[in-house]
Design an enzyme around this catalytic site. Structure first.
Site, PDB file in Angstrom:
ATOM      1  N   HIS A  46       0.837  -1.202   0.000  1.00  0.00           N
ATOM      2  CA  HIS A  46       0.000   0.000   0.000  1.00  0.00           C
ATOM      3  C   HIS A  46       0.872   1.253   0.000  1.00  0.00           C
ATOM      4  O   HIS A  46       1.257   1.747   1.063  1.00  0.00           O
ATOM      5  CB  HIS A  46      -0.900  -0.006   1.237  1.00  0.00           C
ATOM      6  CG  HIS A  46      -1.790  -1.196   1.325  1.00  0.00           C
ATOM      7  ND1 HIS A  46      -1.325  -2.447   1.697  1.00  0.00           N
ATOM      8  CD2 HIS A  46      -3.119  -1.344   1.083  1.00  0.00           C
ATOM      9  CE1 HIS A  46      -2.338  -3.308   1.688  1.00  0.00           C
ATOM     10  NE2 HIS A  46      -3.429  -2.666   1.321  1.00  0.00           N
ATOM     11  N   HIS A 488     -27.980 -15.623  25.577  1.00  0.00           N
ATOM     12  CA  HIS A 488     -26.887 -15.407  26.529  1.00  0.00           C
ATOM     13  C   HIS A 488     -26.106 -16.690  26.829  1.00  0.00           C
ATOM     14  O   HIS A 488     -25.088 -16.636  27.502  1.00  0.00           O
ATOM     15  CB  HIS A 488     -27.449 -14.839  27.844  1.00  0.00           C
ATOM     16  CG  HIS A 488     -27.798 -13.382  27.760  1.00  0.00           C
ATOM     17  ND1 HIS A 488     -28.475 -12.842  26.686  1.00  0.00           N
ATOM     18  CD2 HIS A 488     -27.550 -12.348  28.613  1.00  0.00           C
ATOM     19  CE1 HIS A 488     -28.643 -11.536  26.884  1.00  0.00           C
ATOM     20  NE2 HIS A 488     -28.078 -11.218  28.040  1.00  0.00           N
TER      21      HIS A 488
END
Ligand SMILES: Cc1ncc(C[n+]2csc(CCOP(=O)(O)OP(=O)(O)O)c2C)c(N)n1
Length: 692
Positions: A46, A488
């Site tokens: 990059h 949960h």
């Protein structure tokens, strides 16, 4: 070709505006050239971000950053985090030019190659000067919150004559689009981390094209709303950048400096476009960029004047560091010794004794308590002897039992407390804890429900990848949590966490194992730990004194051996170990000799030798018991085996109703064991564990 010509028939780009400071521009151009050349050589990487942020980085390193490449780990150095880790060549270039011995020109030439220090994204531990592993966008920014917090906590403890440094981070548009940035910004604003300074590379470009394709946020207003000071500069104007950093130093809040930059600054046709984000620029474009920037040197060649300037920048910090060391030397021996111990990451001797005492009390009481409650008692024992402990929870303190007696809240702008209210920010908490560990001098632990490790998983993975001994206290570890129901109740979470390399997943069976697992987690400073703890009460299984031996240390052990040759081995973890013990008793009444093996930490057991594996696992048929999915269990079960656990999601009901509903009972374990013993009686046994 002149600066006004462009390659391949494009219109000639406008000439670059003259720099405020030609020397700084040349120094920045060295970073630009190294990024272009290394990416080109690797045919991957990059170049755009390093070229765009080179001016900001030059001002920061050249005029502000307190660091010494000859002592990269000097505790009072400023910390620099490249959150936009894809721009790694910016960091590698800086480390090379400022004189970090291990960041040689050869390493830059081997960018992204096997075994090089210049990995695709910066990796903590590969080269000095890399504070944290970055790459997953937003993580570095969130780590920098923890790093800046650690600085404040230690300054409150040891004084600003010992701890007084800044944390700087560069983040990109991508970092700010990631959800984790919300938690990190919000937390940093709340904690009033005034020595945290974030540069936003405001180049309006990401991979798909202009950021306007996907985001319209007013980032400056957003930071301000989170309680940050903000500033905006032309990211190529070195005077403006320096002035903004000076202003940031005066703020009583964290500061974000929005730096308007051009991605791939200098490139003739690709500057300001997504084409420069993540691909080599190509020889023509690089040639054009060299001409526009006035950089007439071949690939990887840095002229002497520029090398000399950068060398001066790198050399500047040694005197500051020596001055600091002299100051440290003048402290009284106890304070200095404690600071040095903390920075070495060594546990105080009293920890083992405190934990033994906690175990003795568990035995004396012999009460049926949840392992989360036992964990709370362990913390009560640890806090007086372990000042580096920094607790916290993502708004589940009373459920996680993470706040110990005598632990005060951190109340910004005061930082004497050692308990952090992370708020409902599991991901931000985990990343901040990684930052605290990376800073050094503190051991953070943070709580939530085990099922919400999903919300923190990218940071847990990075704890492991970057060798950070973060401690996760994750309670409500199975259907045993009961009425909150399947949203949960973790089912696949133990398996999913065990799948992360270099992570220790502890699931203690009783209070004594809880203390043992805590000890192992604390000793494990380079490997993170998850402590999976029950909401529901479990009986004390380890009633006999162990004379200081930590039986959990080998990951699994025979909790109960029958007299005579085993007919069957029951393997279990956590709350299911007591179910296995009950099954053992039922089988004994029928003359079936079952051993019970407790397996609090598979990863530690995996490290043991074959002889120990064989001794523990035996050659008899095996039944595994865990209130989770079977994934991973075949490693320990072998061929003649059965498993008692979950095959789907849980249910909403009291735990006492759920265990029989899902057939996780002693009766079921005994039934399967009986079946195995009957059908395999006399058959040859395979003593080696199977592979998944
Ligand atoms: C969590 C995460 N998602 C996706 C990516 C892949 N990725 C790398 S850079 C990038 C775009 C980032 O844009 P920006 O921050 O503006 O960087 P710039 O284009 O300025 O270099 C993406 C999507 C990543 N590294 N991390």
């Amino acid at each position: 070709m002149t600066a006004h010509d462009a390659p391949s028939g494009h219109p000639a780009p406008a000439p670059l505006p003259p720099p405020a400071d030609p020397k700084l521009r040349r120094m920045a151009n060295a970073l630009r050239a190294l990024a272009m050349d290394a990416v080109e050589q690797a045919k991957s990487g990059h170049p755009g971000m390093p070229m765009g942020m080179a001016d900001v980085a030059t001002v920061l390193f050249g005029q502000f950053l307190k660091f010494d490449p000859s002592a990269p780990d000097w505790p009072d150095r400023d910390r620099f985090v490249l959150s936009a880790g894809h721009g790694s060549m910016l960091l590698y270039g800086l480390l090379h030019l400022t004189g970090y011995a291990d960041m040689t020109l050869d390493e830059l030439k081997r960018f992204r190659q096997l075994g090089s220090k210049t990995a695709g994204h910066p990796e903590r531990g590969l080269a000095s000067g890399i504070e944290v592993t970055t790459g997953p966008l937003g993580q570095g920014m969130a780590n920098s919150v923890g790093i800046a917090l650690a600085e404040r906590l230690l300054a409150a403890e040891f004084g600003e004559d010992v701890v007084d440094h800044h944390t700087y981070a560069i983040c990109g548009d991508g970092c700010l689009m990631e959800g984790i940035s919300h938690e990190a910004l919000s937390l940093a604003g709340h904690l009033r981390l005034r020595k945290l300074i974030v540069f936003w590379d405001n180049n309006t470009i990401s991979i798909d094209g202009p950021t306007s394709l996907a985001v319209d946020d007013d980032q400056v207003a957003r930071f301000a709303a989170h309680g940050w000071a903000t500033d905006q500069v032309d990211g190529h104007d070195t005077d403006a950048i320096a002035a903004a950093i000076k202003r940031a130093h005066e703020n009583d809040r964290p500061t974000m400096i929005a730096c308007r930059t051009t991605i791939a600054f200098g490139a003739p046709t690709k500057a300001g476009t997504a084409a420069a984000h993540g691909s080599p620029l190509g020889p023509d474009e690089i040639k054009g960029a060299r001409e526009r920037l006035g950089w007439e040197y071949p690939a990887f060649v840095i002229p002497d004047d520029v090398r000399g300037w950068w060398h001066e920048v790198g050399a500047r910090g040694a005197a500051t560091r020596r001055h600091w060391e002299t100051g440290l030397g003048r402290l009284d021996a106890a304070r200095r010794g404690e600071f040095e111990r903390r920075m070495r990451g060594e546990l105080p001797k009293d920890v083992a004794a405190a934990l033994e005492q906690a175990c003795a009390e568990f035995r004396a009481k012999n009460a049926k308590i949840a392992t989360r409650v036992a964990s709370g008692e362990v913390l009560n024992a640890l806090v007086p002897v372990l000042p580096e402990l920094v607790g916290g929870s993502a708004d589940l303190t009373p459920s996680n039992n993470t706040k110990a007696k005598g632990q005060d809240d951190v109340r910004p702008p005061a930082y004497a407390g050692r308990y952090i209210r992370y708020g409902v920010r599991e991901h931000g908490m985990a990343a901040a804890m990684n930052g605290i560990v990376a800073h050094g001098g503190l051991i953070p632990y943070g709580g939530s429900f085990l099922t919400f490790t999903d919300y923190a998983r990218p940071s847990i993975r990075l704890s492991a990848l970057s060798h950070l001994g973060t401690v996760y206290v994750m309670t409500h570890d199975s259907i045993g949590l009961g009425e909150d129901g399947p949203t949960h109740q973790p089912v696949e979470h133990l398996a999913a966490l065990r799948a992360i390399p270099q992570l220790l997943v502890f699931r203690p069976a009783d209070p004594v194992e809880t203390a043992e697992c805590w000890h192992l987690a604390l000793e494990s400073r380079r490997t993170p730990s998850v402590l999976a703890l029950t909401r529901q009460a479990v009986p004390l299984l380890r009633t006999a004194p162990d004379h200081g031996e930590n039986r959990s240390a080998r990951g699994a052990y025979v909790l109960s051996e029958p007299s005579g040759t085993r007919h069957v081995t029951l393997l279990a973890t956590g709350s299911e170990v007591s179910i296995a013990v009950a099954a053992q008793q039922q089988l004994a009444a029928e003359g079936i000799r079952a051993a019970v093996v407790s397996m609090p930490c598979w990863e530690l057991f995996e490290r043991q030798d074959e002889a120990y594996h064989s001794a523990v696992l035996g050659s008899a048929p095996r039944v595994g018991v865990e209130a989770g999915v079977r994934t991973g269990w075949n490693r320990w079960l072998g061929r003649n085996a059965a498993f008692v656990g979950m095959t789907g999601f849980g249910g909403s009901a009291p735990a006492e109703a759920l265990y029989p509903h899902f057939h996780i009972t002693a009766e079921r374990v005994a039934e399967l064991a009986r079946g195995l013993v009957t059908s395999y009686a006399g058959a040859s046994r395979d003593p080696t564990p199977g592979r998944d």
